[in-house]
Design a protein around this motif. Structure first.
Motif, PDB file in Angstrom:
ATOM      1  N   ASP A   6       0.645  -1.084   0.009  1.00 34.98           N
ATOM      2  CA  ASP A   6      -0.014   0.027  -0.029  1.00 34.98           C
ATOM      3  C   ASP A   6       0.899   1.252  -0.156  1.00 34.98           C
ATOM      4  OD1 ASP A   6      -2.406  -1.397  -0.003  1.00 34.98           O
ATOM      5  OD2 ASP A   6      -2.589  -1.555   2.250  1.00 34.98           O
ATOM      6  N   GLY A   7       2.126   0.875  -0.179  1.00 32.63           N
ATOM      7  CA  GLY A   7       3.036   2.257  -0.056  1.00 32.63           C
ATOM      8  C   GLY A   7       3.181   2.741  -1.306  1.00 32.63           C
ATOM      9  N   GLY A   8       4.235   3.833  -1.363  1.00 35.12           N
ATOM     10  CA  GLY A   8       4.559   4.425  -2.610  1.00 35.12           C
ATOM     11  C   GLY A   8       5.726   3.956  -3.425  1.00 35.12           C
ATOM     12  N   ILE A   9       6.489   2.872  -3.070  1.00 36.32           N
ATOM     13  CA  ILE A   9       7.797   2.480  -3.485  1.00 36.32           C
ATOM     14  C   ILE A   9       7.654   1.136  -3.272  1.00 36.32           C
ATOM     15  CG2 ILE A   9       8.827   4.564  -3.123  1.00 36.32           C
ATOM     16  CD1 ILE A   9      10.463   2.826  -0.755  1.00 36.32           C
ATOM     17  N   PRO A  10       8.440   0.434  -4.127  1.00 36.17           N
ATOM     18  CA  PRO A  10       8.472  -1.276  -4.368  1.00 36.17           C
ATOM     19  C   PRO A  10       9.136  -1.689  -2.722  1.00 36.17           C
ATOM     20  CG  PRO A  10       9.375  -0.395  -5.860  1.00 36.17           C
ATOM     21  CD  PRO A  10       9.279   0.789  -5.420  1.00 36.17           C
ATOM     22  N   PHE A  11       8.310  -2.514  -1.886  1.00 37.54           N
ATOM     23  CA  PHE A  11       8.736  -3.260  -0.816  1.00 37.54           C
ATOM     24  C   PHE A  11       8.756  -4.626  -0.877  1.00 37.54           C
ATOM     25  CE2 PHE A  11       6.483   0.870   1.180  1.00 37.54           C
ATOM     26  CZ  PHE A  11       7.836   1.156   1.715  1.00 37.54           C
ATOM     27  N   ASP A  12       9.168  -5.467   0.107  1.00 30.16           N
ATOM     28  CA  ASP A  12       9.120  -6.817  -0.041  1.00 30.16           C
ATOM     29  C   ASP A  12       8.949  -7.195   1.611  1.00 30.16           C
ATOM     30  OD1 ASP A  12       9.042  -9.419  -0.992  1.00 30.16           O
ATOM     31  OD2 ASP A  12      10.627  -8.956  -2.197  1.00 30.16           O
ATOM     32  N   PHE A  13       8.725  -8.776   1.775  1.00 26.66           N
ATOM     33  CA  PHE A  13       8.494  -9.156   2.788  1.00 26.66           C
ATOM     34  C   PHE A  13       8.603 -10.515   2.989  1.00 26.66           C
ATOM     35  CE2 PHE A  13       5.664 -11.534   5.967  1.00 26.66           C
ATOM     36  CZ  PHE A  13       5.793 -10.662   7.159  1.00 26.66           C
ATOM     37  N   GLY A  14       9.558 -10.886   4.088  1.00 26.98           N
ATOM     38  CA  GLY A  14       9.844 -12.295   4.459  1.00 26.98           C
ATOM     39  C   GLY A  14      10.091 -12.382   5.873  1.00 26.98           C
ATOM     40  N   ILE A  15      10.316 -13.884   6.321  1.00 21.72           N
ATOM     41  CA  ILE A  15      10.557 -13.983   7.697  1.00 21.72           C
ATOM     42  C   ILE A  15      12.014 -14.629   7.583  1.00 21.72           C
ATOM     43  CG2 ILE A  15       9.782 -15.399   9.629  1.00 21.72           C
ATOM     44  CD1 ILE A  15       7.713 -13.793   8.438  1.00 21.72           C
ATOM     45  N   TYR A  16      12.707 -13.897   8.449  1.00 23.47           N
ATOM     46  CA  TYR A  16      14.329 -14.229   8.208  1.00 23.47           C
ATOM     47  C   TYR A  16      14.935 -14.503   9.576  1.00 23.47           C
ATOM     48  CZ  TYR A  16      13.685 -11.844   3.641  1.00 23.47           C
ATOM     49  OH  TYR A  16      13.164 -11.583   2.285  1.00 23.47           O
ATOM     50  N   ASN A  17      15.989 -15.229   9.637  1.00 27.12           N
ATOM     51  CA  ASN A  17      16.841 -15.347  10.830  1.00 27.12           C
ATOM     52  C   ASN A  17      17.762 -14.513  11.171  1.00 27.12           C
ATOM     53  OD1 ASN A  17      18.919 -16.117   9.230  1.00 27.12           O
ATOM     54  ND2 ASN A  17      18.692 -18.092   9.355  1.00 27.12           N
ATOM     55  N   SER A  18      18.701 -14.653  12.138  1.00 27.43           N
ATOM     56  CA  SER A  18      19.677 -13.533  12.469  1.00 27.43           C
ATOM     57  C   SER A  18      20.591 -13.262  11.673  1.00 27.43           C
ATOM     58  CB  SER A  18      20.334 -13.838  13.952  1.00 27.43           C
ATOM     59  OG  SER A  18      20.709 -15.108  13.773  1.00 27.43           O
ATOM     60  N   VAL A  19      21.010 -13.952  10.602  1.00 23.79           N
ATOM     61  CA  VAL A  19      21.748 -13.853   9.388  1.00 23.79           C
ATOM     62  C   VAL A  19      21.105 -13.530   8.081  1.00 23.79           C
ATOM     63  CG1 VAL A  19      23.849 -14.764  10.754  1.00 23.79           C
ATOM     64  CG2 VAL A  19      22.235 -16.119   8.676  1.00 23.79           C
ATOM     65  N   LYS A  56      18.649 -14.911   6.225  1.00 13.75           N
ATOM     66  CA  LYS A  56      18.392 -15.878   5.563  1.00 13.75           C
ATOM     67  C   LYS A  56      16.939 -16.394   5.774  1.00 13.75           C
ATOM     68  CE  LYS A  56      22.839 -16.859   4.119  1.00 13.75           C
ATOM     69  NZ  LYS A  56      23.176 -16.016   2.932  1.00 13.75           N
ATOM     70  N   LEU A  57      16.337 -17.001   4.697  1.00 18.36           N
ATOM     71  CA  LEU A  57      14.772 -17.105   5.036  1.00 18.36           C
ATOM     72  C   LEU A  57      14.699 -18.265   6.122  1.00 18.36           C
ATOM     73  CD1 LEU A  57      13.483 -17.717   1.494  1.00 18.36           C
ATOM     74  CD2 LEU A  57      12.726 -15.999   3.324  1.00 18.36           C
ATOM     75  N   ALA A  58      13.952 -17.738   7.156  1.00 16.58           N
ATOM     76  CA  ALA A  58      13.906 -18.977   8.407  1.00 16.58           C
ATOM     77  C   ALA A  58      13.107 -20.224   7.936  1.00 16.58           C
ATOM     78  CB  ALA A  58      13.199 -18.081   9.310  1.00 16.58           C
ATOM     79  N   PHE A  59      12.512 -20.103   7.063  1.00 15.97           N
ATOM     80  CA  PHE A  59      11.677 -21.467   6.569  1.00 15.97           C
ATOM     81  C   PHE A  59      11.730 -21.384   4.877  1.00 15.97           C
ATOM     82  CE2 PHE A  59       9.781 -19.604  10.534  1.00 15.97           C
ATOM     83  CZ  PHE A  59      10.182 -20.620  11.359  1.00 15.97           C
ATOM     84  N   PRO A  60      11.612 -22.654   4.543  1.00 15.36           N
ATOM     85  CA  PRO A  60      11.483 -22.686   2.882  1.00 15.36           C
ATOM     86  C   PRO A  60      10.266 -21.980   2.657  1.00 15.36           C
ATOM     87  CG  PRO A  60      12.306 -24.693   3.839  1.00 15.36           C
ATOM     88  CD  PRO A  60      11.916 -23.885   4.978  1.00 15.36           C
ATOM     89  N   GLY A  61      10.177 -21.318   1.765  1.00 22.13           N
ATOM     90  CA  GLY A  61       8.943 -20.472   1.066  1.00 22.13           C
ATOM     91  C   GLY A  61       8.284 -19.368   1.882  1.00 22.13           C
ATOM     92  N   ALA A  62       9.215 -18.812   3.099  1.00 19.87           N
ATOM     93  CA  ALA A  62       8.745 -17.722   3.911  1.00 19.87           C
ATOM     94  C   ALA A  62       9.382 -16.147   3.359  1.00 19.87           C
ATOM     95  CB  ALA A  62       9.160 -17.846   5.256  1.00 19.87           C
ATOM     96  N   GLY A  63       9.159 -16.286   1.929  1.00 20.53           N
ATOM     97  CA  GLY A  63       9.502 -14.951   1.481  1.00 20.53           C
ATOM     98  C   GLY A  63      10.531 -15.116   0.510  1.00 20.53           C
ATOM     99  N   ALA A  64      10.790 -13.905  -0.034  1.00 23.29           N
ATOM    100  CA  ALA A  64      11.998 -13.789  -1.109  1.00 23.29           C
ATOM    101  C   ALA A  64      13.341 -13.720  -0.145  1.00 23.29           C
ATOM    102  CB  ALA A  64      11.797 -12.439  -1.784  1.00 23.29           C
ATOM    103  N   SER A  65      14.490 -14.583  -0.803  1.00 24.66           N
ATOM    104  CA  SER A  65      15.601 -14.640  -0.332  1.00 24.66           C
ATOM    105  C   SER A  65      16.462 -13.534  -0.659  1.00 24.66           C
ATOM    106  CB  SER A  65      16.352 -16.031  -0.670  1.00 24.66           C
ATOM    107  OG  SER A  65      16.708 -15.912  -2.202  1.00 24.66           O
ATOM    108  N   VAL A  66      17.400 -13.174   0.099  1.00 22.22           N
ATOM    109  CA  VAL A  66      18.356 -12.012  -0.387  1.00 22.22           C
ATOM    110  C   VAL A  66      18.943 -12.108  -1.461  1.00 22.22           C
ATOM    111  CG1 VAL A  66      20.227 -10.471   0.425  1.00 22.22           C
ATOM    112  CG2 VAL A  66      18.687 -11.280   2.189  1.00 22.22           C
TER     113      VAL A  66
END
Length: 176
Positions: free
Chosen positions: A83-96, A98-108
């Protein structure tokens, strides 16, 4: 007389400290639905929903003010809306970052050097994953990441995603 001043000073100081602490409370938002029988959660996350944190927020929360608690083993269906004015992304990440779970968003790594990465304003994406490991993770917009070994605060566009050993799925928010 001196004792009275010390006591009054201590009371005043504790009032100042307590005022700044903030409170947390479990909420029942319309964008969070749970089916305990099937162990599923439907979670709609909207980026840039209001002016909180300069529109860099998830559902109006930023800088760790929102925590989503999910018991281990639940399947989480995420509907991410920009709903913002620029591209955003979203995921669930661990402390480094990396995706916390397979399929939990876009990888870096999938975002680096991809000019088309992210969800553009007015667009959405969906993903599903199993919260398979107990731990404290972060929901973040890592779209602008270049180096995946350090953790910038992404302009405050992050909140908590905690996988617990039990309990009921819930959303907890803080006003601090």
């Amino acid at each position: 007389m001196r004792f009275r001043h010390i006591v009054l000073g201590a009371v005043a100081l504790s009032s100042i400290i307590l005022t700044g602490c903030g409170t947390t409370e479990a909420v029942n938002p319309p964008w969070f639905s749970v089916n305990n029988a099937n162990q599923t959660v439907d979670l709609t996350i909207a980026a840039g929903t209001n002016s909180t944190n300069g529109f860099a927020n998830f559902n109006g929360y930023a800088n760790g003010q929102m925590t989503v608690d999910i018991p281990v083993g639940y399947t989480v269906q995420v509907h991410f809306v920009n709903d913002g004015g620029i591209p955003f992304d979203f995921g669930i990440y661990n402390s480094v970052n990396k995706l916390a779970f397979p399929g939990a968003g876009a990888s870096v790594s999938s975002m680096v050097n991809d000019s088309g990465a992210g969800v553009f304003p007015g667009q959405s994406s969906n993903f599903k994953f199993v919260a398979s490991q107990v731990g404290d993770y972060r929901m973040e917009n890592l779209l602008l990441r270049i180096d995946d070994q350090t953790r910038p605060e992404n302009f405050g566009m992050w909140d908590w995603f905690d996988v617990t050993n039990g309990g009921t799925p819930q959303v907890v928010v803080s006003n601090s």
